[in-house]
Design an enzyme around this catalytic site. Structure first.
Site, short mmCIF file in Angstrom:
data_model
loop_
_atom_site.label_atom_id
_atom_site.label_comp_id
_atom_site.label_asym_id
_atom_site.label_seq_id
_atom_site.Cartn_x
_atom_site.Cartn_y
_atom_site.Cartn_z
CG HIS A 51 -1.97 -0.96 1.22
ND1 HIS A 51 -2.99 -0.93 0.29
CD2 HIS A 51 -2.22 -2.04 1.99
CE1 HIS A 51 -3.80 -1.94 0.50
NE2 HIS A 51 -3.35 -2.64 1.52
CG HIS A 134 -7.76 -7.09 4.32
ND1 HIS A 134 -6.74 -7.92 3.94
CD2 HIS A 134 -7.20 -5.87 4.54
CE1 HIS A 134 -5.59 -7.24 3.96
NE2 HIS A 134 -5.85 -5.98 4.31
CD GLU A 136 -4.11 -11.38 6.65
OE1 GLU A 136 -3.52 -10.27 6.63
OE2 GLU A 136 -4.33 -12.01 7.70
CB THR A 175 -1.77 -11.01 10.05
OG1 THR A 175 -2.10 -10.23 8.90
CG2 THR A 175 -1.49 -12.43 9.66
CB CYS A 203 1.23 -10.22 12.28
SG CYS A 203 2.89 -9.74 11.95
CB SER A 231 -1.72 1.44 4.67
OG SER A 231 -1.19 0.78 5.78
CB SER A 232 -6.11 -1.57 7.40
OG SER A 232 -5.29 -2.69 7.50
CG ASN A 233 -0.07 -1.39 8.65
OD1 ASN A 233 0.77 -0.58 8.97
ND2 ASN A 233 -0.11 -1.91 7.42
CB SER A 290 2.73 -0.45 3.14
OG SER A 290 1.78 -1.32 3.62
FE1 SF4 Z 1 3.42 -10.67 7.49
FE2 SF4 Z 1 3.74 -8.04 7.68
FE3 SF4 Z 1 1.33 -9.05 7.53
FE4 SF4 Z 1 2.80 -9.42 9.69
S1 SF4 Z 1 2.01 -7.49 8.93
S2 SF4 Z 1 1.58 -10.92 8.65
S3 SF4 Z 1 4.82 -9.61 8.82
S4 SF4 Z 1 2.88 -9.16 5.98
#
Ligand code: SF4
Length: 698
Positions: A51, A134, A136, A175, A203, A231-233, A290
């Site tokens: 992202h 999502h 994933e 994750t 994760c 980017s969600s994170n 990202s």
């Molecule tokens: Fe893998 Fe990064 Fe996703 Fe964690 S955040 S699961 S390390 S891609």
């Protein structure tokens, strides 16, 4: 890592969160794409690999393609599965197609695939905490045997188990799922469930970023979070930081140009708090999983620059570039002008420079040029000698961050000052859209801020339409000390328009023909751009046919041919004509028809005294009630109705009044019917009113 800037009036620290930027999984996926491209492979990724627009843009430029489904793969093309992973069905589809595959699925995601596969095969219902949209999560679901359910939060989970609590249940998570929400979900499950398997698959990279960002933002006066807007994170990091201190989310370090005043104001406010005992300003930086390292470096650099320039008073360490121009330096210090030899070019982001000193010099792409469309290899080659300025010395790491862009800008700034003084028009390329406006880079490499109100676009227009465009602007403000310049595209456009207007009025004459775009419509006419100046075509001039309003025949944006009907240089009004005399249906009619002709016509309207019949487009004639039939007619509607085709004789044409008389009776007579009496009545050309027709006819 904590760095700092020593200044005479204010001290500050610039701290980057321990875990910031590319996570292991994303880093690995991006590297795999670069490796495949350098090996000469034709590469496609199933969705963007990361992202981050800059990284994705660079990969696309190098030849990678983004596809949304396997069927879009070209023959022989290598598919790279990104870190999010894909479903089992996609693996099967790929196997059948036979394209080469590089699987960059993050091992942490693969672990969830295995869990879901095993638990599902063991007959357990699998509940997955995450966002069902999502990619994933969609990939994870695709490893079950149809007994997987995704829920977003504790509320949805409670709803699911209240409805039917599966006898055999497994619980897992996306994750990037929030740790706190996960704990709430576990609590929501019955503690005495006889067959429940819980797999914490969140994760650590995500969790660590969030807890590091939380800790750092608690001890910072302000925070910058770098990362993609989608980017969600990254968005979760922004949320975490905003709870603790003023926070800005940027996805490109250049955005900081537009935020300088806002950030400076927040910094001053933090330092001025009456209860504050700490004289040091603390600034924190973190970045989503990202975000590449070079963007974090750029953010650090820009932030130092903002604080040094806007908040602090330069101390004796801050050296004037001009004063130092001719000096030779033995000790490398911030602000020094140095010469360096390009030692290597690393990928698309950095140039390593030999300074002849023990430290290693490096120039990030943003310090090499302001033009984001360029790569380092477009600008320099190994062995080139560059004129540079030192912007950061890190003795602990043995590195020196250098800038070529700033040296170029310093030289280019002379041009800016001159342009401001002389009112010269400059040319530049729009390289980014920032808060409140645009950044243009001049041909000399100087950044010029163009406020949105000076972009020349409408107030509600999207500034992105100007990205990468070459524009002409005037310098309207310069801050010499801060080397900031403000430009205006609008002023140049206004001047161009004025000049075009003057040229027009000096040469325009009645009859001149133009092809112009319809700019706007009113009920009474259409305004047409004649090249910087608008003229109006009255509604009656738009068509030979009867129309109700201009939009019946033209639309905004249409290109039409017009000619000048009248000009008034005093009021600066221009009347335009659009319909051409040669298209006049009356002229065509009299050229092609004569009294005595027998023609077919269509009844278009009925009146008490007769019926109007259309002979050709735009040309109607009247069949008086006495001419409708050989018999006496008392009601027109008894004989004809709208839409009927009738055979008529043209019995009179009044060219002056543009009226035509028709007779069915005369036609019948001529065609051999007996007892016909011919008496034609005057009729009107279709522009006339029925009232006139009636009196003329009687
Ligand atoms: Fe893998 Fe990064 Fe996703 Fe964690 S955040 S699961 S390390 S891609």
């Amino acid at each position: 890592m904590r760095g700092g800037g020593a200044v005479s009036a204010i001290r500050y620290t610039l701290t980057t969160a321990k875990s910031a930027g590319f996570c292991f999984g994303v880093d690995r996926a991006v590297k795999l794409v670069y490796e495949a491209l350098s090996a000469g492979k034709q590469v496609a990724t199933l969705g963007p690999v990361v992202h981050n627009d800059a990284v994705v843009g660079d990969l696309l430029e190098k030849g990678a393609r983004i596809i949304s489904q396997v069927s879009e793969l070209r023959e022989g093309e290598t598919l790279i599965i990104r870190a999010h992973g894909v479903s089992r069905a996609v693996y099967e589809e790929l196997r059948q197609r036979g394209n080469p595959v590089i699987d960059a699925t993050c091992p942490f995601v693969e672990r969830i695939h295995r869990i879901v596969e095993e638990q599902s095969a063991a007959g357990r219902e699998v509940f997955i905490a995450g966002d069902p949209d999502h990619p994933e999560v969609q990939g994870i679901v695709g490893f079950g045997t149809g007994n997987c359910t995704v829920f977003r939060d504790e509320t949805e989970l409670k709803y699911l188990i209240d409805r039917t609590l599966p006898k055999r249940l497994a619980l897992t998570a996306q994750t990037t799922y929030n740790k706190i929400s996960w704990a709430d979900c576990i609590k929501a499950l019955p503690a005495d469930h006889p067959d429940l398997q819980i797999f914490d698959t969140i994760c650590n990279a995500t969790a660590a970023r969030q807890s590091d960002a939380d800790a750092l933002s608690r001890e910072s006066d302000l925070m910058i979070v770098a990362g993609g807007r989608h980017s969600s994170n990254t968005l979760k990091l922004v949320d975490v930081c905003r709870r603790n201190c003023p926070t800005w989310h940027i996805d490109d370090a250049r955005e900081m140009f537009g935020l300088a005043d806002e950030i400076s104001a927040a910094a001053r406010e933090a330092l001025a708090k009456p209860q504050r005992s700490d004289p040091v300003l603390h600034i924190g930086i973190t970045a989503g999983a990202s975000t590449p390292a070079h963007i974090i470096k750029e953010v650090q650099t820009y932030m130092s620059e903002i604080i040094d320039t806007n908040i602090t008073t330069p101390d004796s360490e801050d050296v004037s570039f001009v004063d130092e121009l001719e000096k030779t330096f033995k000790k490398i210090r911030k602000g020094d002008r140095v010469k360096g030899i390009v030692a290597s070019i690393s990928g698309n982001s950095e140039v390593m420079v030999d300074l002849g000193a023990k430290q290693t010099g490096y120039i990030t792409l943003s310090e090499l040029t302001s033009d984001t469309s360029k790569k380092p290899s477009d600008l320099v080659a190994v062995g080139d000698e560059l004129d540079l300025v030192v912007i950061q010395v890190n003795d602990a790491e043995g590195t020196v961050q250098l800038s070529k862009r700033r040296v170029d800008e310093m030289i280019g700034f002379e041009t800016i000052l001159k342009a401001k003084e002389e009112g010269t028009v400059l040319e530049g390329t729009i390289v980014s859209v920032v808060k409140g406006g645009l950044i243009a880079v001049t041909t000399d490499g100087v950044n010029v801020f163009i406020p949105a109100s000076h972009s020349g676009l409408r107030r509600d227009a999207d500034l992105n339409v100007l990205l990468k465009q070459t524009v002409r602007f005037k310098i309207i403000d310069v801050n010499e000390q801060r080397r900031r310049a403000v430009g205006s595209i609008r002023e140049v456009a206004d001047a161009d328009r004025k000049a075009a207007e003057e040229r027009f009025w000096a040469t325009a004459k009645v009859g001149d023909v133009f092809t112009g775009e319809v700019k706007s419509l009113t009920n009474y006419g259409a305004f047409v751009d004649l090249g910087g100046i608008d003229g109006m075509v009255h509604v009656s001039e738009l068509s030979w046919s009867r129309i109700h309003q201009p939009s019946d025949v033209v639309a905004v944006g249409d290109t039409i041919e017009v000619y000048i009907k009248a000009l008034n240089p005093e009021t600066r009004r221009i009347s335009l004509g659009h319909r051409r005399p040669e298209d006049n249906p009356w002229v065509k009619f009299v050229q092609n028809y004569a009294v005595g002709d027998i023609v077919d016509a269509t009844i278009v309207s009925i009146t008490a005294f007769g019926a109007f019949a259309r002979i050709t487009d735009g040309i109607d004639g009247l069949i008086h009630i006495s001419q409708l039939s050989e018999q006496r007619v008392t009601n027109v509607k008894d004989v004809v109705k709208a839409g009927d085709t009738v055979t008529v004789k043209i019995t009179a044409i009044d060219e002056e009044k543009k009226r035509i008389s028709l007779s069915i009776r005369a036609a019948l007579e001529e065609l051999g019917t007996e007892n016909a009496e011919t008496e034609s009545e005057e009729v009107v050309y279709s522009d006339e009113t029925p009232a006139d027709d009636a009196s003329d006819a009687e």
